[in-house]
Design a protein around this motif. Structure first.
Motif, PDB file in Angstrom:
ATOM      1  N   ARG A   1      -1.618   6.534   6.242  1.00 28.59           N
ATOM      2  CA  ARG A   1      -1.147   5.275   6.810  1.00 28.59           C
ATOM      3  C   ARG A   1       0.225   5.394   7.463  1.00 28.59           C
TER       4      ARG A   1
ATOM      5  N   GLN B   1       7.648   6.630  -4.034  1.00 22.02           N
ATOM      6  CA  GLN B   1       8.199   5.976  -5.222  1.00 22.02           C
ATOM      7  C   GLN B   1       9.130   6.880  -6.018  1.00 22.02           C
TER       8      GLN B   1
ATOM      9  N   GLN C   1       0.851  -1.194   0.000  1.00 23.66           N
ATOM     10  CA  GLN C   1       0.000   0.000   0.000  1.00 23.66           C
ATOM     11  C   GLN C   1       0.879   1.233   0.000  1.00 23.66           C
ATOM     12  N   VAL C   2       0.520   2.194  -0.852  1.00 20.06           N
ATOM     13  CA  VAL C   2       1.264   3.432  -0.944  1.00 20.06           C
ATOM     14  C   VAL C   2       0.949   4.286   0.265  1.00 20.06           C
ATOM     15  N   ARG C   3       1.987   4.725   0.951  1.00 25.05           N
ATOM     16  CA  ARG C   3       1.773   5.588   2.111  1.00 25.05           C
ATOM     17  C   ARG C   3       2.201   7.021   1.841  1.00 25.05           C
TER      18      ARG C   3
ATOM     19  N   ASP D   1       0.533  12.262   2.031  1.00 23.25           N
ATOM     20  CA  ASP D   1       0.453  11.174   3.012  1.00 23.25           C
ATOM     21  C   ASP D   1      -0.941  10.555   2.924  1.00 23.25           C
ATOM     22  N   SER D   2      -0.985   9.261   2.653  1.00 22.56           N
ATOM     23  CA  SER D   2      -2.269   8.582   2.496  1.00 22.56           C
ATOM     24  C   SER D   2      -3.010   8.400   3.812  1.00 22.56           C
TER      25      SER D   2
END
Length: 124
Positions: free
Chosen positions: A27, A116, A1-3, A24-25
């Protein structure tokens, strides 16, 4: 999961500007210091700038001080890196990262969450 997710990179001429965003997601464990790093082809990842959780303290590498500005919008869970007077030497993949300790830490291994990356290319 992308955080953490970066965006805003691109191709720009020398002297131009870009604004990078790091979202920031939700998470990522809070609070944390957000740092921006970059990696140019054939070089090690290097520290660029950082901002603490409250947005009251910042830190800049000498190579970007006076040209780059880091800021935080807490309501949007976003940290920005405004880059001006860009030089070909700024060409790199830019990453944002979270560090659960205090600001002033510039070593990548102390940052435990990474995005990323987004490519920034500055043409001469």
């Amino acid at each position: 999961q992308v955080r953490l997710a970066e965006s805003g990179g691109g191709l720009v001429q020398a002297g131009g500007s870009l604004r990078l965003s790091c979202v920031d997601s939700g998470r990522v464990v809070r609070p944390y210091t957000t740092g921006w790093f970059r990696r140019a082809p054939g070089k090690e990842r290097e520290f660029v700038a950082a901002i603490n959780w409250s947005g009251t303290d910042t830190d800049y590498a000498n190579s970007v001080r006076g040209r780059f500005t880091i800021s935080r919008d807490t309501a949007k869970n976003t940290v920005y890196l405004q880059m001006a007077s860009l030089e070909p030497e700024d060409t790199a993949v830019y990453y944002c990262a979270a560090n659960p300790t205090r600001i002033g830490v510039r070593t990548p291994r102390y940052y435990n969450v990474w995005g990323q990356g987004t490519q920034v290319t500055v043409s001469s």
